[in-house]
Design an enzyme around this catalytic site. Structure first.
Site, PDB file in Angstrom:
ATOM      1  N   PHE A 252       0.779  -1.171   0.017  1.00  0.00           N
ATOM      2  CA  PHE A 252       0.057  -0.033  -0.148  1.00  0.00           C
ATOM      3  C   PHE A 252       0.929   1.320   0.126  1.00  0.00           C
ATOM      4  O   PHE A 252       1.990   1.243   0.430  1.00  0.00           O
ATOM      5  CB  PHE A 252      -0.873   0.085   1.277  1.00  0.00           C
ATOM      6  CG  PHE A 252      -0.175   0.299   2.664  1.00  0.00           C
ATOM      7  CD1 PHE A 252       0.180   1.287   3.128  1.00  0.00           C
ATOM      8  CD2 PHE A 252       0.258  -0.928   3.148  1.00  0.00           C
ATOM      9  CE1 PHE A 252       0.729   1.503   4.228  1.00  0.00           C
ATOM     10  CE2 PHE A 252       0.757  -0.707   4.423  1.00  0.00           C
ATOM     11  CZ  PHE A 252       1.277   0.368   4.845  1.00  0.00           C
TER      12      PHE A 252
ATOM     13  N   CYS B  56      -3.905   4.841 -11.421  1.00  0.00           N
ATOM     14  CA  CYS B  56      -4.741   3.667 -11.164  1.00  0.00           C
ATOM     15  C   CYS B  56      -5.862   3.382 -12.220  1.00  0.00           C
ATOM     16  O   CYS B  56      -6.526   2.635 -12.183  1.00  0.00           O
ATOM     17  CB  CYS B  56      -5.297   3.619  -9.784  1.00  0.00           C
ATOM     18  SG  CYS B  56      -4.327   4.069  -8.369  1.00  0.00           S
TER      19      CYS B  56
END
Length: 276
Positions: free
Chosen positions: A198, A215
């Protein structure tokens, strides 16, 4: 899961080059697979770098040819850099491996951590990571005097935020009161052991995201704890909070292998065929 240990690789002036950290991941991954070390989470900052997961498309990369490191994790392109807390949990998962469950546990730990810091975050269906929700579409401000009915992102398949200036820049999603991602998650599981992890935006310069399609998402943006809380937030403040919640969630989890239906195949069924 086993007891989770944390390893601080470097922050601030000691930020760790991405390729160096990737090699460290591989070393720890091999050791964890061999049971030479316990479950381990590497925590660090990176110098500015774009990394692209396996599903990244050319149309999502920087237009100016800025170098991008192609990596073996899931997900698409993102940015890492100063002001962003990066975590690489290297954990041994039970078999058969449930990758989605692992992602959900990471999200849960970060959601709890941001709540303790004073910010409510959540998940968005169909999109991994940790999010701050925007206003309902009908309550968002119109830009340039145009109704949201004319928002090109909704009707133009060729819309490109990289070419559309600050009005549609991912870093300005908060001003538009849109959904915005606070933490990205991208992982790989090899030999039953996780890699990658993450990135939590604490106080980075989010305009780095404006040179890519973060993303692969064109109709939302990015944010940071500092932006949302309206105050200075540091990695040093966030680090122990994130560690505590990662430990609580990951160590207390009792992941169980998914139930396998061992009902005998009907006579004459083709080899490997599934039956309902």
């Amino acid at each position: 899961m086993s007891e989770l240990r944390f390893v601080h690789l470097g922050f601030g002036e000691d930020a760790v080059d991405y390729l160096e950290a990737w090699e460290k991941q591989r070393e720890v991954h091999a050791a964890r697979f061999a049971d030479e070390v316990p479950d381990t989470c590497l925590l660090l900052e990176h110098p500015p770098v774009y990394t692209a997961g396996r599903r990244t498309e050319d149309s999502e990369r920087p237009l100016d040819g800025t170098p991008v490191v192609d990596v073996d994790r899931g997900g698409k392109i993102t940015w890492h850099g100063p002001g962003q807390l990066v975590g690489y949990p290297i954990l041994k998962l039970p078999r058969p491996v449930d990758v989605v469950a692992h992602v959900r546990r990471l999200e849960e730990a970060l959601i709890r951590a941001t709540a303790e810091l004073g910010l409510e975050t959540t998940r968005v269906e169909g999109r991994s990571g940790v999010w701050v929700l925007g206003d309902p579409v009908e309550e968002r401000p119109a830009f340039g005097g145009l109704s949201l009915d004319f928002d090109p992102r909704l009707n133009d398949e060729e819309f490109d935020p990289r070419l559309s200036g600050p009005e549609y820049a991912p870093s300005n999603a908060g001003q538009r009161r849109e959904d915005r991602k606070l933490a990205a998650i991208g992982i790989r599981v090899a030999k039953g052991v996780t890699m990658h992890g993450f990135s939590l935006n604490v106080n980075p310069d989010n305009t780095w995201f404006d040179r890519i399609v973060p993303c692969g998402i064109r109709d939302a943006g990015v944010t940071s704890l500092a932006n949302e809380l309206g105050r200075e937030v540091t990695i040093a403040e966030v680090l122990p909070v994130v560690e505590r919640h990662l430990r609580d969630v990951l160590e207390s989890a009792e992941p169980r292998p998914r139930v396998i239906d061992r009902t005998p195949e009907p006579v004459g069924a083709p080899e490997g065929a599934a039956t309902a």
